[in-house]
Motif scaffolding. Structure first.
Motif, short mmCIF file in Angstrom:
data_model
loop_
_atom_site.label_atom_id
_atom_site.label_comp_id
_atom_site.label_asym_id
_atom_site.label_seq_id
_atom_site.Cartn_x
_atom_site.Cartn_y
_atom_site.Cartn_z
N HIS A 1 36.05 44.08 65.43
CA HIS A 1 35.82 42.72 64.94
C HIS A 1 35.05 41.84 65.93
N VAL A 2 34.63 42.40 67.03
CA VAL A 2 33.80 41.65 67.96
C VAL A 2 32.40 41.57 67.38
N ASP A 3 31.82 40.40 67.42
CA ASP A 3 30.44 40.22 66.96
C ASP A 3 29.51 40.53 68.14
N TYR A 4 29.06 41.77 68.20
CA TYR A 4 28.24 42.21 69.33
C TYR A 4 26.86 41.57 69.34
N GLU A 5 26.45 40.99 68.22
CA GLU A 5 25.17 40.26 68.17
C GLU A 5 25.27 38.96 68.97
N ALA A 6 26.45 38.35 68.95
CA ALA A 6 26.66 37.08 69.66
C ALA A 6 27.50 37.28 70.92
N PHE A 7 27.71 38.51 71.31
CA PHE A 7 28.57 38.86 72.44
C PHE A 7 27.97 38.34 73.75
N ASP A 8 28.80 37.72 74.57
CA ASP A 8 28.38 37.21 75.87
C ASP A 8 28.70 38.27 76.93
N TYR A 9 27.72 39.14 77.19
CA TYR A 9 27.92 40.24 78.13
C TYR A 9 28.21 39.74 79.54
N GLU A 10 27.60 38.64 79.92
CA GLU A 10 27.84 38.11 81.26
C GLU A 10 29.28 37.60 81.40
N GLN A 11 29.76 36.87 80.41
CA GLN A 11 31.14 36.39 80.46
C GLN A 11 32.10 37.57 80.49
N PHE A 12 31.86 38.54 79.63
CA PHE A 12 32.68 39.74 79.60
C PHE A 12 32.66 40.44 80.96
N GLY A 13 31.47 40.62 81.51
CA GLY A 13 31.33 41.30 82.79
C GLY A 13 32.00 40.57 83.93
N ARG A 14 31.85 39.26 83.98
CA ARG A 14 32.48 38.48 85.04
C ARG A 14 34.00 38.62 84.99
N MET A 15 34.56 38.52 83.78
CA MET A 15 36.01 38.63 83.63
C MET A 15 36.49 40.04 83.97
N LEU A 16 35.76 41.04 83.47
CA LEU A 16 36.16 42.41 83.73
C LEU A 16 36.10 42.73 85.22
N MET A 17 35.01 42.36 85.88
CA MET A 17 34.88 42.67 87.30
C MET A 17 35.91 41.92 88.14
N ALA A 18 36.26 40.71 87.75
CA ALA A 18 37.29 39.96 88.49
C ALA A 18 38.63 40.68 88.41
N LYS A 19 38.98 41.17 87.22
CA LYS A 19 40.25 41.90 87.06
C LYS A 19 40.19 43.24 87.79
N LEU A 20 39.06 43.93 87.71
CA LEU A 20 38.93 45.22 88.38
C LEU A 20 38.95 45.07 89.89
N LYS A 21 38.41 43.98 90.40
CA LYS A 21 38.40 43.76 91.85
C LYS A 21 39.83 43.64 92.38
N VAL A 22 40.68 42.94 91.65
CA VAL A 22 42.09 42.82 92.05
C VAL A 22 42.73 44.20 92.05
N TYR A 23 42.48 44.98 91.01
CA TYR A 23 43.03 46.32 90.93
C TYR A 23 42.51 47.21 92.07
N TYR A 24 41.22 47.13 92.33
CA TYR A 24 40.60 47.91 93.41
C TYR A 24 41.23 47.57 94.77
N ASN A 25 41.39 46.28 95.03
CA ASN A 25 41.95 45.85 96.31
C ASN A 25 43.41 46.27 96.48
N ASN A 26 44.11 46.49 95.38
CA ASN A 26 45.52 46.89 95.45
C ASN A 26 45.73 48.38 95.26
N CYS A 27 44.66 49.12 95.03
CA CYS A 27 44.76 50.56 94.77
C CYS A 27 44.49 51.32 96.08
#
Length: 148
Positions: A57-83
């Motif tokens: 149900h995500v509208d990939y035509e209007a998808f904000d890849y930068e917003q998605f990427g920023r949020m994803l990388m922020a969460k992954l960075k926390v996981y990386y630092n604790n792994c």
């Protein structure tokens, strides 16, 4: 929907908990009470169905890849630092890449999730870490260059 998609994918690969996902969903629902998609997800108890619903149900035509990427990388960075185990981190990153829709998989920095662990096969942990750290800081570096 980008933020919820991040949490759904991270839940799927066991980087966030169901509680974290539900907390984010509830927060988004309270901010957007008129969104039928969020109401449906509030009531859905089967996580596999929820993740499938979000993906389809995500509208990939209007998808904000930068917003998605920023949020994803922020969460992954926390996981990386604790792994403490780079192989465990790498395994989760490949699983994450596999669950991403094709139109996201091939974009930078997401495509790095697929191959960043390759140097581990010949014992080059440093190169793998360099790739992951570049990926995790992909948006930070872009912002830093603009602000310089």
């Amino acid at each position: 929907m980008e933020e919820l998609l991040v949490f759904a994918f991270l839940l799927y690969v066991n980087i966030v908990t169901k509680d974290e996902y539900h907390k984010k969903l509830h927060e988004l629902f309270l901010m957007n009470l008129e969104k039928d998609d969020l109401l449906y997800l509030e009531w859905e108890t089967d996580m596999k169905k929820s993740i499938a619903y979000i993906r389809t149900h995500v509208d990939y035509e209007a998808f904000d890849y930068e917003q998605f990427g920023r949020m994803l990388m922020a969460k992954l960075k926390v996981y990386y630092n604790n792994c403490s185990d780079i192989r465990n981190f790498a395994e989760r990153m490949y699983l994450l890449w596999e669950v991403l829709p094709g139109n996201i998989q091939d974009k930078e920095p997401f495509c790095m999730l697929c191959y960043a662990d390759d140097p581990l096969s010949w014992g080059d942990e440093k190169q793998t870490r360099n790739i992951y750290e570049y990926m995790l800081n992909y948006y930070k570096n872009e912002t830093d260059e603009i602000n310089s």
